[in-house]
Design a protein around this motif. Sequence first.
Motif, PDB file in Angstrom:
ATOM      1  N   PHE A 128      36.474 -15.032  -9.420  1.00 56.77           N
ATOM      2  CA  PHE A 128      35.364 -14.131  -9.086  1.00 56.77           C
ATOM      3  C   PHE A 128      34.498 -14.675  -7.954  1.00 56.77           C
ATOM      4  O   PHE A 128      33.967 -13.915  -7.143  1.00 56.77           O
ATOM      5  N   ASN A 129      34.319 -15.988  -7.912  1.00 58.81           N
ATOM      6  CA  ASN A 129      33.360 -16.570  -6.973  1.00 58.81           C
ATOM      7  C   ASN A 129      33.942 -16.893  -5.601  1.00 58.81           C
ATOM      8  O   ASN A 129      33.191 -16.929  -4.625  1.00 58.81           O
ATOM      9  N   VAL A 130      35.238 -17.131  -5.506  1.00 59.96           N
ATOM     10  CA  VAL A 130      35.780 -17.535  -4.195  1.00 59.96           C
ATOM     11  C   VAL A 130      36.677 -16.487  -3.556  1.00 59.96           C
ATOM     12  O   VAL A 130      37.092 -16.653  -2.406  1.00 59.96           O
ATOM     13  N   VAL A 131      36.993 -15.413  -4.275  1.00 59.24           N
ATOM     14  CA  VAL A 131      37.862 -14.367  -3.721  1.00 59.24           C
ATOM     15  C   VAL A 131      37.075 -13.067  -3.602  1.00 59.24           C
ATOM     16  O   VAL A 131      36.372 -12.667  -4.527  1.00 59.24           O
ATOM     17  N   GLU A 132      37.214 -12.396  -2.456  1.00 64.46           N
ATOM     18  CA  GLU A 132      36.587 -11.097  -2.229  1.00 64.46           C
ATOM     19  C   GLU A 132      37.658 -10.016  -2.104  1.00 64.46           C
ATOM     20  O   GLU A 132      38.837 -10.315  -1.825  1.00 64.46           O
ATOM     21  N   PRO A 133      37.276  -8.751  -2.335  1.00 62.64           N
ATOM     22  CA  PRO A 133      38.250  -7.657  -2.247  1.00 62.64           C
ATOM     23  C   PRO A 133      38.993  -7.662  -0.909  1.00 62.64           C
ATOM     24  O   PRO A 133      38.395  -7.874   0.147  1.00 62.64           O
ATOM     25  N   GLY A 134      40.318  -7.477  -0.990  1.00 62.43           N
ATOM     26  CA  GLY A 134      41.142  -7.414   0.210  1.00 62.43           C
ATOM     27  C   GLY A 134      41.684  -8.750   0.669  1.00 62.43           C
ATOM     28  O   GLY A 134      42.604  -8.805   1.507  1.00 62.43           O
ATOM     29  N   GLU A 135      41.148  -9.856   0.149  1.00 67.87           N
ATOM     30  CA  GLU A 135      41.639 -11.172   0.564  1.00 67.87           C
ATOM     31  C   GLU A 135      42.969 -11.493  -0.117  1.00 67.87           C
ATOM     32  O   GLU A 135      43.243 -11.070  -1.232  1.00 67.87           O
ATOM     33  N   SER A 136      43.773 -12.279   0.568  1.00 66.66           N
ATOM     34  CA  SER A 136      45.100 -12.649   0.076  1.00 66.66           C
ATOM     35  C   SER A 136      45.015 -13.870  -0.836  1.00 66.66           C
ATOM     36  O   SER A 136      44.321 -14.849  -0.529  1.00 66.66           O
ATOM     37  N   VAL A 137      45.696 -13.792  -1.977  1.00 65.66           N
ATOM     38  CA  VAL A 137      45.810 -14.940  -2.882  1.00 65.66           C
ATOM     39  C   VAL A 137      47.282 -15.124  -3.234  1.00 65.66           C
ATOM     40  O   VAL A 137      48.051 -14.156  -3.292  1.00 65.66           O
ATOM     41  N   LEU A 138      47.668 -16.364  -3.470  1.00 65.40           N
ATOM     42  CA  LEU A 138      49.044 -16.709  -3.834  1.00 65.40           C
ATOM     43  C   LEU A 138      49.032 -17.411  -5.185  1.00 65.40           C
ATOM     44  O   LEU A 138      48.304 -18.390  -5.372  1.00 65.40           O
ATOM     45  N   ILE A 139      49.832 -16.912  -6.112  1.00 63.85           N
ATOM     46  CA  ILE A 139      49.791 -17.406  -7.489  1.00 63.85           C
ATOM     47  C   ILE A 139      51.195 -17.747  -7.972  1.00 63.85           C
ATOM     48  O   ILE A 139      52.111 -16.923  -7.893  1.00 63.85           O
ATOM     49  N   THR A 140      51.361 -18.960  -8.464  1.00 64.70           N
ATOM     50  CA  THR A 140      52.634 -19.324  -9.086  1.00 64.70           C
ATOM     51  C   THR A 140      52.673 -18.726 -10.487  1.00 64.70           C
ATOM     52  O   THR A 140      51.727 -18.871 -11.261  1.00 64.70           O
ATOM     53  N   VAL A 141      53.761 -18.060 -10.800  1.00 62.84           N
ATOM     54  CA  VAL A 141      53.927 -17.432 -12.112  1.00 62.84           C
ATOM     55  C   VAL A 141      55.199 -17.999 -12.745  1.00 62.84           C
ATOM     56  O   VAL A 141      56.311 -17.545 -12.476  1.00 62.84           O
ATOM     57  N   ASN A 142      55.025 -19.012 -13.562  1.00 61.64           N
ATOM     58  CA  ASN A 142      56.140 -19.611 -14.302  1.00 61.64           C
ATOM     59  C   ASN A 142      55.794 -19.718 -15.790  1.00 61.64           C
ATOM     60  O   ASN A 142      56.307 -20.561 -16.513  1.00 61.64           O
ATOM     61  N   GLY A 143      54.908 -18.821 -16.206  1.00 64.85           N
ATOM     62  CA  GLY A 143      54.421 -18.769 -17.578  1.00 64.85           C
ATOM     63  C   GLY A 143      53.271 -17.780 -17.616  1.00 64.85           C
ATOM     64  O   GLY A 143      53.007 -17.058 -16.640  1.00 64.85           O
ATOM     65  N   ILE A 144      52.544 -17.766 -18.708  1.00 63.84           N
ATOM     66  CA  ILE A 144      51.515 -16.734 -18.879  1.00 63.84           C
ATOM     67  C   ILE A 144      50.282 -16.941 -18.019  1.00 63.84           C
ATOM     68  O   ILE A 144      49.629 -15.972 -17.610  1.00 63.84           O
ATOM     69  N   TRP A 145      49.936 -18.175 -17.683  1.00 64.24           N
ATOM     70  CA  TRP A 145      48.647 -18.399 -17.022  1.00 64.24           C
ATOM     71  C   TRP A 145      48.649 -17.899 -15.595  1.00 64.24           C
ATOM     72  O   TRP A 145      47.625 -17.397 -15.107  1.00 64.24           O
TER      73      TRP A 145
END
Length: 430
Positions: A128-145
């Motif tokens: 919530f604090n470091v990402v704003e709408p429209g910004e790109s984020v990259l997330i590793t998904v190798n489990g639920i978190w």
Amino acid sequence: MQRALFGRSASLAQQAAAALDTQRLASRSAPALQRLGRSMSSVNIPPPECMLRPLELPPRYLFGPGPSNVPPRVLAAASRPIIGHMHPEMYEIMNDIKKGIQYAFQTDNNMTIAMSASGHAAMECAVFNVVEPGESVLITVNGIWGERVAEIAERIGANVHKLVKAPGGCYTNKEIEQAIEKHKPVLFFLAHGESSAGLCHPVDGIGDICRKHNCLFLVDTVASLGAAPIFMDKQKIDILYTGSQKALNAPPGTAPISFNEIACNKMFNRKTKPVSYLFDMRHLSNYWGCDGKPMREYHHTGPVSGFFALRESLAILAEKGLEESWRKHKEVSAYFCKGIEDLGLKLFIPDKDLRLPSVTTISIPEGYEWREMLTYIMKNHQMEMTGGLGPSIGMVMRIGLMGYNCEKTNADKALHALADALKNCKKSKA
């Protein structure tokens, strides 16, 4: 004189008789008055029967992925008399907690606090604090978190990119850098302790990649902090969070989190306000005395007893020492894994160097119904073990031996319960 005494005696007798008559009338009219009171009451829902009984809880071995059993010393701290959440003594306790978190995280970050909620709150606070709408984020998904962080980021309108592998899959630094070069994210997420799969993911070198590409590095250590080495500053992690209820020995309900200067620069130079008031670090930084202002203003009422418990759990970690805590978790984990293999069971993470020391995952034994096994163990051994979570459901059973529960004697108890379940639960012929 006699006449006066007689008069007083008569008066007292009359008063006594009147009082007796009043008592008799009251006793006769009490049921009627009660019925009248009920008919005139504004309360239509009666007190629930369950709330008129004392609270009773069975003793349990919490050998799942968390929460774990809490040491008596921490329970005693939590039972201390309440003080005001803005009393000077409370601020001093919060200052102690901050120093304890800095030690556990191995960081000098000033912006270090504990959320007034579980690890999910820290996860949301970070995004919530470091990402704003429209910004790109990259997330590793190798489990639920990774799945959870991706959903949180999607809900605030981020442009979410996922690096997906099967539960327990491990990423090379080359794969991570290629994805960062492609998607140019402002934030990259990795779970250090992916408890749904029992994986402890390597972290070295990833922080350097993120710095090179001007990308914040966010790491989840809810299941790993205190059980496996992590060095926030040395490994160039920009945001790190954990939960209180696992290897940290405390009850659920508080979640340490820390932001370095790079993360703070992004966080405090936003174009828009964070979507959550409760998780807004502009307010939380003041509440925790991290913003340099002389006065702390009211933001919310923190969990006073929870902070007492968290402080005590961090004190235990400081007294024991991080290196000793890491060593013991590794030793007990290796002992337990050998016992698992001696039972003829298969460990889900084949590489012993990638196994999460706090949560061991076992591939579901062929021919057995995992729910039946876990139900049997709970019923006959008063012991919690769990199945998979999210994408690992139906693939694994999870056994946690962390914090206060990290003992070889507890490993023996868990192995005995598993052996008993293998013997007494139905096995299909298929």
